[in-house]
Design a protein around this motif. Structure first.
Motif, PDB file in Angstrom:
ATOM      1  N   SER B  33       0.827  -1.210   0.000  1.00 45.29           N
ATOM      2  CA  SER B  33       0.000   0.000   0.000  1.00 45.29           C
ATOM      3  C   SER B  33       0.863   1.263   0.000  1.00 45.29           C
ATOM      4  N   LEU B  34       2.151   1.110   0.289  1.00 47.07           N
ATOM      5  CA  LEU B  34       3.056   2.270   0.286  1.00 47.07           C
ATOM      6  C   LEU B  34       3.758   2.423  -1.051  1.00 47.07           C
ATOM      7  N   THR B  35       3.648   1.407  -1.909  1.00 50.02           N
ATOM      8  CA  THR B  35       4.318   1.451  -3.205  1.00 50.02           C
ATOM      9  C   THR B  35       3.677   2.528  -4.075  1.00 50.02           C
ATOM     10  N   PRO B  36       4.489   3.380  -4.698  1.00 45.71           N
ATOM     11  CA  PRO B  36       3.916   4.396  -5.580  1.00 45.71           C
ATOM     12  C   PRO B  36       3.326   3.748  -6.833  1.00 45.71           C
ATOM     13  N   THR B  37       2.702   4.535  -7.690  1.00 44.23           N
ATOM     14  CA  THR B  37       2.179   3.985  -8.943  1.00 44.23           C
ATOM     15  C   THR B  37       3.335   3.376  -9.731  1.00 44.23           C
ATOM     16  N   LEU B  38       2.984   2.494 -10.663  1.00 47.96           N
ATOM     17  CA  LEU B  38       4.025   1.802 -11.429  1.00 47.96           C
ATOM     18  C   LEU B  38       4.918   2.786 -12.181  1.00 47.96           C
ATOM     19  N   ASN B  39       4.317   3.768 -12.863  1.00 44.55           N
ATOM     20  CA  ASN B  39       5.136   4.710 -13.624  1.00 44.55           C
ATOM     21  C   ASN B  39       6.041   5.548 -12.718  1.00 44.55           C
ATOM     22  N   HIS B  40       5.521   5.928 -11.580  1.00 46.33           N
ATOM     23  CA  HIS B  40       6.320   6.645 -10.582  1.00 46.33           C
ATOM     24  C   HIS B  40       7.516   5.772 -10.174  1.00 46.33           C
ATOM     25  N   PHE B  41       7.221   4.537  -9.822  1.00 46.55           N
ATOM     26  CA  PHE B  41       8.277   3.604  -9.410  1.00 46.55           C
ATOM     27  C   PHE B  41       9.338   3.459 -10.497  1.00 46.55           C
ATOM     28  N   LEU B  42       8.889   3.232 -11.737  1.00 49.66           N
ATOM     29  CA  LEU B  42       9.832   2.979 -12.835  1.00 49.66           C
ATOM     30  C   LEU B  42      10.674   4.215 -13.135  1.00 49.66           C
ATOM     31  N   GLY B  43      10.033   5.382 -13.184  1.00 53.82           N
ATOM     32  CA  GLY B  43      10.772   6.617 -13.478  1.00 53.82           C
ATOM     33  C   GLY B  43      11.833   6.880 -12.431  1.00 53.82           C
ATOM     34  N   ARG B 200      13.011   7.272   1.628  1.00 47.19           N
ATOM     35  CA  ARG B 200      11.763   7.740   2.237  1.00 47.19           C
ATOM     36  C   ARG B 200      10.950   8.572   1.249  1.00 47.19           C
ATOM     37  N   SER B 201      11.664   9.384   0.461  1.00 49.18           N
ATOM     38  CA  SER B 201      10.968  10.285  -0.463  1.00 49.18           C
ATOM     39  C   SER B 201      10.371   9.532  -1.652  1.00 49.18           C
ATOM     40  N   ALA B 202      10.730   8.248  -1.806  1.00 50.08           N
ATOM     41  CA  ALA B 202      10.174   7.460  -2.909  1.00 50.08           C
ATOM     42  C   ALA B 202       8.757   7.003  -2.608  1.00 50.08           C
ATOM     43  N   MET B 203       8.346   7.173  -1.370  1.00 41.81           N
ATOM     44  CA  MET B 203       6.977   6.794  -1.010  1.00 41.81           C
ATOM     45  C   MET B 203       6.066   8.005  -1.176  1.00 41.81           C
ATOM     46  N   PRO B 204       4.790   7.763  -1.526  1.00 38.58           N
ATOM     47  CA  PRO B 204       3.900   8.897  -1.785  1.00 38.58           C
ATOM     48  C   PRO B 204       3.867   9.850  -0.589  1.00 38.58           C
ATOM     49  N   ALA B 205       4.057  11.139  -0.870  1.00 37.56           N
ATOM     50  CA  ALA B 205       4.155  12.144   0.196  1.00 37.56           C
ATOM     51  C   ALA B 205       2.847  12.247   0.969  1.00 37.56           C
ATOM     52  N   SER B 206       1.728  12.028   0.301  1.00 42.71           N
ATOM     53  CA  SER B 206       0.419  12.176   0.941  1.00 42.71           C
ATOM     54  C   SER B 206       0.190  11.130   2.028  1.00 42.71           C
ATOM     55  N   GLU B 207       0.982  10.069   1.989  1.00 35.95           N
ATOM     56  CA  GLU B 207       0.807   8.979   2.954  1.00 35.95           C
ATOM     57  C   GLU B 207       1.549   9.237   4.269  1.00 35.95           C
ATOM     58  N   ALA B 208       2.166  10.396   4.387  1.00 37.71           N
ATOM     59  CA  ALA B 208       3.059  10.609   5.519  1.00 37.71           C
ATOM     60  C   ALA B 208       2.306  10.925   6.817  1.00 37.71           C
ATOM     61  N   ASP B 209       1.486   9.992   7.241  1.00 35.97           N
ATOM     62  CA  ASP B 209       0.824  10.169   8.532  1.00 35.97           C
ATOM     63  C   ASP B 209       1.403   9.175   9.543  1.00 35.97           C
ATOM     64  N   ALA B 210       0.916   9.233  10.752  1.00 35.39           N
ATOM     65  CA  ALA B 210       1.483   8.421  11.833  1.00 35.39           C
ATOM     66  C   ALA B 210       1.344   6.920  11.548  1.00 35.39           C
TER      67      ALA B 210
END
Lengths: 238, 238
Positions: B33-43, B200-210
């Motif tokens: 659930s923390l993995t970014p979208t596929l294109n984000h990951f690949l880029g 850490r920054s490779a994970m979606p920024a919006s997910e940065a909650d506790a």
């Protein structure tokens, strides 16, 4: 001619199996007698490809945009594959790649240092012209290698995938900046002189007599013709 | 955290086929659930490997001897193959590699510029530690990618052939110069901080909650444990 190319001690070599120079009805000059020993050839061409890789990698680092960077990284990978293919041939003969390449490092390092150019486009032109000429040359020279290895090396070195990006970037830049074209034409003429010296020094120094020069001349005529075609393709006067 | 990692526009993605997080009897933290979208990951991973290549190529250029140069050129080729493998995945999705990599270039370029170190040995340690940690991280993250691509990418990134030369050169140098060991240990501690920030920054920024931080923590614990093993292997205190 750089003296370091003559310093190599003589080596024993597997006997030549090929007699195609006599058998083939061709006007192509037979330079098998001018081909250095196999280990000499492999050490020199392997180091030459490592240098080509380094020049291309430098172009990757300094590429002005990601599309160019990406295309050039493929070209750098191709040069590196050629280097590793030649290193594998050295290892197959149970020789040490570093030892085989060492005699050629000083002259080739000096050559590479001279070919970086004043900016990114001069560097690209160096990659394209020196890479093309030296690959052509080593392919030609591989004709005189034992038949169980020569054709394999010619195929390895003949893979020029990855050069399209060089041509495309140069053509685009030249088309948009006419002054760049005349500067690059001058740079190309300087490069071909230095590159032909490297090629000439790849032949055994002891063979440098008048008869040898006579046999070498047509080879160099062919190399220069191919170089001129590359320049023409970019719209540059050779 | 570099802000450029959050700037990416949201993308539609092919639906996740994998449900192995629930099916496998494992204590391994599921980070799908923390993995970014596929294109984000690949880029991002593709540009990361291009950076790893550039750092290794820099080590090739400045190698003090031909044996090291030759060994490092193989390691550089391996990083380049990973980059090209990821670029091929981007192309397979009919996306443009330069476009996909662009959002990640500023932050990763800044990261690379900080990891060159003061000399060749610091550069080698950077190649070894940052390359190892980021490969580990992207492999872990690939667990959350669609099943038709994730395992292929994990295998591509898991190929660590070519790192032996880094270990060998570093071990030899540390054994012969005790002062180098303590300097490199300090350098390694600095590198791990910067590299974990990139991860850490490779994970979606919006997910940065506790709650997210709670799930991320064990992943980072594993990454740090692997980093510590690399340091130990060199005789350095992590």
């Amino acid at each position: 001619m750089n003296p370091s190319f003559g310093r190599r001690p003589p080596r024993t070599e597997t006997p030549r199996l090929s007699t195609r120079g006599a058998a083939k009805p061709t006007t192509k000059m037979d330079i098998s007698s001018l081909t250095p020993t196999l280990n000499h050839f492999l050490g020199q061409s392997a180091y030459c490809e490592l240098g080509a890789f380094e020049t291309l990698a430098r172009a990757v680092f300094t590429a002005p945009d990601l599309a160019a960077k990406e295309g050039l990284s493929a070209a750098a990978g191709r040069a590196l594959s050629k280097h590793h293919g030649l290193v594998a041939e050295i290892r197959r003969r149970e020789a040490d790649p570093a030892t085989e390449m060492a005699p050629f490092a000083p002259a080739l390092d000096a050559f590479r240092a001279k070919t970086h150019g004043a900016d990114w486009h001069e560097l690209l032109l160096s990659c394209y012209l020196t890479g093309g000429l030296l690959d052509d040359f080593f392919i030609r020279l591989s004709d005189g290698l034992p038949r169980d290895v020569g054709p394999r090396i010619a195929q390895l070195l003949g893979d020029d995938a990855g050069t399209e990006v060089l041509v495309r970037e140069l053509q685009t830049a030249i088309a948009s900046q006419p002054a760049l074209g005349s500067r690059l034409a001058m740079w190309g003429r300087r490069l071909v002189g230095d590159t032909l010296l490297v090629a000439r020094s790849a032949m055994p120094a002891s063979e440098a007599d008048a008869f040898t020069e006579l046999r070498i001349e047509p080879v160099f005529t062919d190399l220069i013709a191919a170089h001129t075609r590359r320049m023409d393709g970019l719209g540059l006067t050779a």
